[in-house]
Design a protein around this motif. Structure first.
Motif, mmCIF file in Angstrom:
data_model
loop_
_atom_site.group_PDB
_atom_site.id
_atom_site.type_symbol
_atom_site.label_atom_id
_atom_site.label_comp_id
_atom_site.label_asym_id
_atom_site.label_seq_id
_atom_site.Cartn_x
_atom_site.Cartn_y
_atom_site.Cartn_z
ATOM 1 N N GLY A 138 0.834 -1.205 0.000
ATOM 2 C CA GLY A 138 0.000 0.000 0.000
ATOM 3 C C GLY A 138 0.862 1.245 0.000
ATOM 4 O O GLY A 138 0.508 2.266 0.577
ATOM 5 N N THR A 172 1.454 3.359 -2.212
ATOM 6 C CA THR A 172 0.958 4.545 -2.912
ATOM 7 C C THR A 172 -0.162 5.228 -2.122
ATOM 8 O O THR A 172 -0.703 6.241 -2.562
ATOM 9 C CB THR A 172 0.409 4.147 -4.305
ATOM 10 N N SER A 192 -1.754 -6.793 -7.923
ATOM 11 C CA SER A 192 -2.818 -6.763 -6.932
ATOM 12 C C SER A 192 -2.464 -7.773 -5.828
ATOM 13 O O SER A 192 -1.641 -8.664 -6.025
ATOM 14 C CB SER A 192 -4.116 -7.146 -7.627
ATOM 15 N N PHE A 193 -3.114 -7.621 -4.655
ATOM 16 C CA PHE A 193 -2.767 -8.501 -3.543
ATOM 17 C C PHE A 193 -3.170 -9.958 -3.789
ATOM 18 O O PHE A 193 -2.660 -10.861 -3.143
ATOM 19 C CB PHE A 193 -3.398 -7.997 -2.244
ATOM 20 N N LYS A 196 -3.411 0.125 12.895
ATOM 21 C CA LYS A 196 -4.765 0.055 13.438
ATOM 22 C C LYS A 196 -5.755 0.303 12.301
ATOM 23 O O LYS A 196 -5.377 0.941 11.331
ATOM 24 C CB LYS A 196 -4.926 1.055 14.573
HETATM 25 N N1 NAP Z 1 -4.294 7.519 6.421
HETATM 26 C C1 NAP Z 1 -4.079 7.667 7.692
HETATM 27 O O1 NAP Z 1 -3.847 8.775 8.192
HETATM 28 C C2 NAP Z 1 -4.111 6.469 8.611
HETATM 29 C C3 NAP Z 1 -3.959 6.678 9.990
HETATM 30 C C4 NAP Z 1 -3.919 5.566 10.847
HETATM 31 C C5 NAP Z 1 -4.054 4.295 10.314
HETATM 32 N N2 NAP Z 1 -4.240 4.114 8.978
HETATM 33 C C6 NAP Z 1 -4.353 2.745 8.490
HETATM 34 O O2 NAP Z 1 -3.328 2.525 7.531
HETATM 35 C C7 NAP Z 1 -3.776 1.660 6.511
HETATM 36 C C8 NAP Z 1 -3.638 2.354 5.151
HETATM 37 O O3 NAP Z 1 -4.443 3.522 5.142
HETATM 38 P P1 NAP Z 1 -4.418 4.583 3.941
HETATM 39 O O4 NAP Z 1 -5.197 5.753 4.433
HETATM 40 O O5 NAP Z 1 -3.021 4.802 3.482
HETATM 41 O O6 NAP Z 1 -5.265 3.822 2.822
HETATM 42 P P2 NAP Z 1 -5.339 4.190 1.264
HETATM 43 O O7 NAP Z 1 -4.959 5.595 1.005
HETATM 44 O O8 NAP Z 1 -6.673 3.709 0.806
HETATM 45 O O9 NAP Z 1 -4.208 3.274 0.605
HETATM 46 C C9 NAP Z 1 -4.384 1.900 0.393
HETATM 47 C C10 NAP Z 1 -3.185 1.326 -0.337
HETATM 48 O O10 NAP Z 1 -3.408 -0.060 -0.517
HETATM 49 C C11 NAP Z 1 -3.256 -0.368 -1.898
HETATM 50 N N3 NAP Z 1 -4.238 -1.404 -2.240
HETATM 51 C C12 NAP Z 1 -5.528 -1.477 -1.832
HETATM 52 N N4 NAP Z 1 -6.093 -2.587 -2.310
HETATM 53 C C13 NAP Z 1 -5.147 -3.232 -3.047
HETATM 54 C C14 NAP Z 1 -5.109 -4.441 -3.761
HETATM 55 N N5 NAP Z 1 -6.185 -5.242 -3.868
HETATM 56 N N6 NAP Z 1 -3.961 -4.794 -4.358
HETATM 57 C C15 NAP Z 1 -2.862 -4.004 -4.277
HETATM 58 N N7 NAP Z 1 -2.832 -2.845 -3.607
HETATM 59 C C16 NAP Z 1 -3.958 -2.463 -2.993
HETATM 60 C C17 NAP Z 1 -3.527 0.903 -2.657
HETATM 61 O O11 NAP Z 1 -2.826 0.813 -3.892
HETATM 62 P P3 NAP Z 1 -3.376 1.505 -5.235
HETATM 63 O O12 NAP Z 1 -3.498 2.955 -4.893
HETATM 64 O O13 NAP Z 1 -2.328 1.233 -6.231
HETATM 65 O O14 NAP Z 1 -4.700 0.889 -5.513
HETATM 66 C C18 NAP Z 1 -2.930 1.932 -1.709
HETATM 67 O O15 NAP Z 1 -1.535 1.997 -1.918
HETATM 68 C C19 NAP Z 1 -5.200 1.300 6.874
HETATM 69 O O16 NAP Z 1 -5.176 0.122 7.646
HETATM 70 C C20 NAP Z 1 -5.645 2.459 7.754
HETATM 71 O O17 NAP Z 1 -6.658 2.084 8.632
HETATM 72 C C21 NAP Z 1 -4.258 5.181 8.119
#
Ligand code: NAP
Length: 505
Positions: free
Chosen positions: A27, A29, A103-104, A168
């Protein structure tokens, strides 16, 4: 011979640099990676805290090559880096950045990732050590973990370590967190699992332990005999941003009470650890989490709220139900407050009031110990009309520091006592800026230091506190509060019924 402290490997003042290793981000990106992880990697490199033999690998769906990815990583790091930008530091890092597209659920992509990791052992001398960071939607944890297992990447051997970092939410209730723990533990050994609660990476949270256990001043009064109550607040002025889908399913209690606030409570209430080590600190925290009691009558001791439209910093703020992506009839809480007890000899009878909310007047996280009033005041009542309870406030963010509030004579008056504050501000006392929480925690993962990462039993004990609350709230409507106010009126009434008031930080 007198030991040279600079050579003592236990000397924690010395910078510690991890062994050669790779960091693999699933993830890469995504939002978290761009805002926190990539900048943290750069900052660590800039501070000379990454090993010379280091590689950064990412896997995501976009059809990118190594160069596209290096460019994204560069601009993300540059935008949010804490330390000054030095092109040569980035250039050095960029030489060991690899991107695998897929993809995953794509076996080929994971085979390629495993092959790339193996190749880097030779070409970059990373020694086979790797940490896998799951910066992905929680629903994807099982598929990614199974892929890592299938390709043999999860196995630690005496010659190499393999670790996993889990973000988390750690489940959504006790049952799902148990299932997640079982899954993670079936792929990695318990010592190799690092659960990120980024609050624990914050300087003041660690300072709580220094404040309590390195001084003689505070510990004697840190108990039921002197403390009237404890208030732990996590207030945010922002709303839900673009995370409607996530928030709708989560709510304030699951989002931050279960993890950040209960961890702060555990650190505030725990006994002194036998030594400052991961094992001992986590043992003491777990004892507190297991000793937490919920009030018998949740109707009067727990409040959930939802913000309506209002004003914040002179700007109109939309109500929660009007936010993009939110159900207009949503019953998700954006505010949660609860009165907890800690059933130990030190704390029995002291209420711990926890509250967290969005669209409150300002962003502040703090732990406040409110002390009992002096048993006797040898002044006229009018002399002390303006005197409140003594308070010790540990500010986690922003303006990290500690404030002591106590009564003082008003100058000139014959005798009038009023509250004053004595402030310690990190920014004023130390020239060195605190590292970002993610910087600290990423480094700890690579070093294998689990002190600041909750153990699975802590996570489960925390859910055991939250589950009855969620059950009680299920099907009820949250109390409304206006954006820009300190939560619903019922939360004020909850404390007023016990002769107390929330702090207005
Ligand atoms: N954002 C925050 O501030 C924050 C804070 C605390 C915790 N978290 C936790 O951190 C984690 C990530 O959060 P996020 O906000 O960064 O999420 P996000 O912006 O939605 O990013 C998800 C990532 O996963 C990749 N992905 C999703 N499905 C995929 C698949 N089937 N195959 C390959 N790649 C896939 C996406 O790649 P593509 O873009 O290439 O699809 C993207 O790089 C989550 O568990 C969230 O609860 C986030």
């Amino acid at each position: 011979m007198i030991p040279n402290p600079l050579r003592d490997p236990r000397d924690r003042r010395l910078p510690r640099v991890p062994e050669p290793c790779a960091l693999v981000v699933f993830g890469i990106t995504g939002d978290l990676s761009r805002k926190k992880l990539l900048p943290a990697v750069y900052d660590l490199a800039n501070r000379g805290l990454l090993p010379t033999n280091f590689a950064l690998l990412g896997l995501a769906r976009r059809d990118w090559g190594n160069e596209d990815f290096a460019e994204l990583a560069r601009s993300a790091a540059r935008k949010a880096a804490r330390t000054p930008w030095r092109e040569e530091v980035w250039e050095r890092l960029a030489g060991s950045v690899r991107f695998v597209q897929g993809s995953f659920d794509d076996d080929n992509a994971f085979d390629e990732l495993a092959a790339t990791l193996a190749e880097l052992e030779g070409s970059h001398g990373i020694g086979g050590n790797a940490a896998f960071y799951l910066s992905i939607p929680p629903a994807m944890f099982p598929v990614v973990l199974k892929q890592v297992q299938r390709t043999g990447m999860a196995e630690s051997t005496p010659d190499r370590w393999r670790r996993v970092v889990v973000e988390k939410p750690f489940g959504t209730d006790l049952a799902s967190s148990r299932a997640l723990n079982e899954l993670v533990d079936s792929v990695f050994s318990a010592d190799d699992v690092f659960r990120i609660d980024h609050y624990l990476g914050k300087e003041t949270v660690q300072n709580l332990m220094a404040l309590r256990f390195a001084n003689t001043l505070f510990e004697p009064i840190w108990n039921v005999h002197h403390v009237d109550s404890v208030q732990i607040t996590m207030a945010e002025d922002v709303g839900i941003g673009g995370r409607a889908q996530f928030y709708e399913e989560t709510g304030a209690a699951r989002d931050v009470l279960q993890n950040h606030l209960l961890q702060l409570l555990a650190l505030t209430a725990m006994e002194e650890p036998v030594e400052f080590s991961a094992e001992e600190i986590r043992t003491e925290k777990l004892k507190v989490l297991r000793a937490i009691s919920l009030p018998e009558d949740l109707a009067t001791s727990a409040v959930r709220g939802q913000y309506e439209q209002g004003w914040l910093a002179g700007q109109r703020a939309t109500g929660y139900r009007e936010e993009d992506g939110v159900d207009p009839h949503s019953t998700t809480e954006t505010y949660a407050a609860v009165r907890l007890g800690v059933e130990t000899r030190r704390w029995a009878g002291v209420p711990f009031y926890l509250r967290a909310g969005k669209r409150l007047p300002r962003r502040v996280t703090e732990i406040a110990l409110v002390f009992k009033r002096a048993p006797h005041l040898p002044f006229a009542d009018t002399d002390t009309e303006e005197l409140g309870n003594n308070q010790l406030v540990v500010r986690v963010q922003p303006d990290e520091g500690v404030t002591l509030k106590f009564g003082s004579k008003v100058p000139g008056s014959v005798m009038e006592v009023r509250d004053v504050s004595m402030d310690f501000l990190y920014g004023e006392q130390f020239t060195e800026a605190s590292p970002e929480a993610y910087e600290r925690l990423l480094l700890d993962v690579l070093l294998g230091d689990a002190t600041l990462f909750p153990r699975n039993a802590e996570v489960e004990a925390s859910w055991a506190v939250i589950d009855p609350l969620e059950e009680f709230w299920a099907g009820t409507r949250p109390q409304p509060y206006r954006a820009g106010e300190w939560g619903p009126r019922a939360a004020d009434e909850m404390l007023a019924a016990e002769g107390r008031r929330w702090r207005r930080p």
